[in-house]
Design a protein around this motif. Structure first.
Motif, PDB file in Angstrom:
ATOM      1  N   GLN A   4       0.825  -1.210   0.000  1.00 31.55           N
ATOM      2  CA  GLN A   4       0.000   0.000   0.000  1.00 31.55           C
ATOM      3  C   GLN A   4       0.858   1.259   0.000  1.00 31.55           C
ATOM      4  O   GLN A   4       0.390   2.325  -0.393  1.00 31.55           O
ATOM      5  N   HIS A   5       2.127   1.159   0.430  1.00 36.34           N
ATOM      6  CA  HIS A   5       3.019   2.323   0.403  1.00 36.34           C
ATOM      7  C   HIS A   5       3.674   2.489  -0.965  1.00 36.34           C
ATOM      8  O   HIS A   5       3.630   3.566  -1.546  1.00 36.34           O
ATOM      9  N   TRP A   6       4.298   1.420  -1.478  1.00 35.40           N
ATOM     10  CA  TRP A   6       4.997   1.572  -2.762  1.00 35.40           C
ATOM     11  C   TRP A   6       4.066   1.478  -3.964  1.00 35.40           C
ATOM     12  O   TRP A   6       4.377   1.980  -5.043  1.00 35.40           O
ATOM     13  N   GLY A   7       2.902   0.866  -3.808  1.00 40.90           N
ATOM     14  CA  GLY A   7       1.989   0.743  -4.935  1.00 40.90           C
ATOM     15  C   GLY A   7       1.073   1.931  -5.135  1.00 40.90           C
ATOM     16  O   GLY A   7       0.653   2.230  -6.257  1.00 40.90           O
ATOM     17  N   HIS A   8       0.768   2.617  -4.049  1.00 37.98           N
ATOM     18  CA  HIS A   8      -0.224   3.689  -4.089  1.00 37.98           C
ATOM     19  C   HIS A   8       0.016   4.735  -5.176  1.00 37.98           C
ATOM     20  O   HIS A   8      -0.936   5.159  -5.844  1.00 37.98           O
ATOM     21  N   PRO A   9       1.244   5.186  -5.411  1.00 36.76           N
ATOM     22  CA  PRO A   9       1.437   6.211  -6.448  1.00 36.76           C
ATOM     23  C   PRO A   9       1.003   5.767  -7.850  1.00 36.76           C
ATOM     24  O   PRO A   9       0.833   6.602  -8.734  1.00 36.76           O
ATOM     25  N   TYR A  10       0.816   4.483  -8.067  1.00 36.72           N
ATOM     26  CA  TYR A  10       0.483   3.959  -9.388  1.00 36.72           C
ATOM     27  C   TYR A  10      -0.994   3.587  -9.513  1.00 36.72           C
ATOM     28  O   TYR A  10      -1.424   3.120 -10.560  1.00 36.72           O
ATOM     29  N   TRP A  11      -1.767   3.770  -8.454  1.00 35.82           N
ATOM     30  CA  TRP A  11      -3.187   3.413  -8.474  1.00 35.82           C
ATOM     31  C   TRP A  11      -3.960   4.518  -9.183  1.00 35.82           C
ATOM     32  O   TRP A  11      -4.236   5.568  -8.615  1.00 35.82           O
ATOM     33  N   ASP A  12      -4.286   4.266 -10.425  1.00 35.63           N
ATOM     34  CA  ASP A  12      -4.994   5.252 -11.239  1.00 35.63           C
ATOM     35  C   ASP A  12      -6.255   4.617 -11.818  1.00 35.63           C
ATOM     36  O   ASP A  12      -6.683   3.553 -11.375  1.00 35.63           O
ATOM     37  N   ASP A  13      -6.849   5.263 -12.821  1.00 36.41           N
ATOM     38  CA  ASP A  13      -8.088   4.746 -13.400  1.00 36.41           C
ATOM     39  C   ASP A  13      -7.902   3.377 -14.058  1.00 36.41           C
ATOM     40  O   ASP A  13      -8.787   2.523 -13.972  1.00 36.41           O
ATOM     41  N   GLU A  14      -6.747   3.156 -14.723  1.00 35.63           N
ATOM     42  CA  GLU A  14      -6.507   1.847 -15.338  1.00 35.63           C
ATOM     43  C   GLU A  14      -6.411   0.757 -14.267  1.00 35.63           C
ATOM     44  O   GLU A  14      -6.977  -0.324 -14.417  1.00 35.63           O
ATOM     45  N   HIS A  15      -5.667   1.057 -13.212  1.00 31.92           N
ATOM     46  CA  HIS A  15      -5.538   0.121 -12.089  1.00 31.92           C
ATOM     47  C   HIS A  15      -6.914  -0.183 -11.510  1.00 31.92           C
ATOM     48  O   HIS A  15      -7.296  -1.335 -11.320  1.00 31.92           O
ATOM     49  N   HIS A  16      -7.669   0.861 -11.248  1.00 34.35           N
ATOM     50  CA  HIS A  16      -9.003   0.711 -10.672  1.00 34.35           C
ATOM     51  C   HIS A  16      -9.907  -0.116 -11.588  1.00 34.35           C
ATOM     52  O   HIS A  16     -10.655  -0.988 -11.139  1.00 34.35           O
ATOM     53  N   GLY A  17      -9.850   0.154 -12.899  1.00 33.87           N
ATOM     54  CA  GLY A  17     -10.673  -0.581 -13.854  1.00 33.87           C
ATOM     55  C   GLY A  17     -10.343  -2.069 -13.882  1.00 33.87           C
ATOM     56  O   GLY A  17     -11.242  -2.914 -13.937  1.00 33.87           O
ATOM     57  N   TYR A  18      -9.063  -2.390 -13.814  1.00 29.02           N
ATOM     58  CA  TYR A  18      -8.658  -3.799 -13.827  1.00 29.02           C
ATOM     59  C   TYR A  18      -9.132  -4.491 -12.549  1.00 29.02           C
ATOM     60  O   TYR A  18      -9.664  -5.608 -12.609  1.00 29.02           O
ATOM     61  N   VAL A  19      -8.946  -3.838 -11.406  1.00 24.35           N
ATOM     62  CA  VAL A  19      -9.406  -4.397 -10.132  1.00 24.35           C
ATOM     63  C   VAL A  19     -10.925  -4.601 -10.167  1.00 24.35           C
ATOM     64  O   VAL A  19     -11.429  -5.646  -9.746  1.00 24.35           O
ATOM     65  N   THR A  20     -11.642  -3.616 -10.684  1.00 24.99           N
ATOM     66  CA  THR A  20     -13.101  -3.696 -10.752  1.00 24.99           C
ATOM     67  C   THR A  20     -13.534  -4.877 -11.615  1.00 24.99           C
ATOM     68  O   THR A  20     -14.401  -5.659 -11.230  1.00 24.99           O
ATOM     69  N   ASN A  21     -12.919  -5.038 -12.790  1.00 23.85           N
ATOM     70  CA  ASN A  21     -13.277  -6.138 -13.683  1.00 23.85           C
ATOM     71  C   ASN A  21     -12.916  -7.492 -13.087  1.00 23.85           C
ATOM     72  O   ASN A  21     -13.688  -8.449 -13.186  1.00 23.85           O
TER      73      ASN A  21
END
Length: 188
Positions: free
Chosen positions: A30-47
Motif C-alpha cells: 500500500q506504500h509503494w503501490g499507491h502512487p500507481y493506483w490510477d483509473d486503469e488500475h481501478h478498472g482492472y481491479v473492478t473487472n
C-alpha cells in the motif's frame, strides 16, 4: 467448476510485503503501490472483482483487508464488504467482515468451494496459504501485478513457500500507462 484466481502486487525486485515484524513499512504494497493506483488500475481491479463472487484469504491479508475496507464507503467498498470470504488460518478462532473460517483440511475445503456453482473465487495476496494451494493444483490463474518500483527490502514472492518447481504458462499481459504490467499465468 469455478476458477481460483490469485492476484498479487510485486515490485521489480520481487518484493510483495514487509518482513513483519520490522520497521520496513516501505515494503508494504500500500506504500509503494499507491502512487500507481490510477483509473486503469481501478478498472482492472473492478473487472477482476466483478468476475468473482467469493474471496479466499489467508489470515494476514484477511485482517488487513477487513481493517481497510470495512471503514470505506462507495460502490467498490460495498462490493468488497458484502462478498462472502473464506479465511484459512491456524490461529483465528472467529471471523467478522462477512467471512467464514475454513475448518479442517484447507485443500479439501478449497476444492469443495471450487465445485460449488458460482463465479470465480479471487484470492488477494501471496503468502503461506499458497504452499497448500500450489501443491494441490488449486490455483487456476495467477495475476502478478509488476509495479515499476524497486523496494530494496522485504518478503519476496513465494519466499518460504516450500513447494517444488512449478512451471506456468504466460496467458496474457496487460500494460498500464503508469508502468504497471500484469502478467497472467496459468498452470502448464
Amino acid at each position: 467448476m469455478r476458477k481460483l484466481i490469485e492476484s498479487t502486487f510485486v515490485s521489480l525486485d520481487g518484493i510483495i510485503d514487509d518482513t513483519r515484524p520490522s520497521t520496513a513499512s516501505r515494503a508494504e504494497p500500500q506504500h509503494w503501490g499507491h502512487p500507481y493506483w490510477d483509473d486503469e488500475h481501478h478498472g482492472y481491479v473492478t473487472n477482476l472483482s466483478a468476475s468473482a463472487d467469493a474471496m479466499l484469504l489467508g489470515r494476514v491479508t484477511y485482517e488487513g483487508f477487513a481493517e481497510a475496507w470495512s471503514a470505506q464507503d462507495g460502490p467498490q467498498a460495498e462490493a468488497m464488504n458484502k462478498m462472502p470470504k473464506y479465511v484459512a488460518s491456524r490461529t483465528l478462532t472467529e471471523t467478522t467482515w462477512n467471512a467464514t473460517l475454513i475448518r479442517g483440511d484447507v485443500a479439501e475445503e478449497v476444492a469443495k468451494l471450487k465445485e460449488q456453482p458460482g463465479q470465480n473465487i479471487i484470492k488477494w495476496g501471496t503468502g503461506e496459504l499458497d504452499r497448500t494451494l500450489v501443491e494441490h493444483g488449486l490455483v487456476d490463474e495467477f495475476h502478478f501485478w509488476y509495479f515499476p518500483v524497486v523496494v530494496g527490502a522485504g518478503k519476496h514472492l513465494f519466499e518460504g513457500a516450500g513447494f517444488d518447481t512449478t512451471h506456468l504458462k504466460l496467458a496474457e499481459v496487460n500494460r498500464f500507462g503508469s508502468g504497471i504490467v500484469v502478467h497472467v499465468y496459468v498452470p502448464k
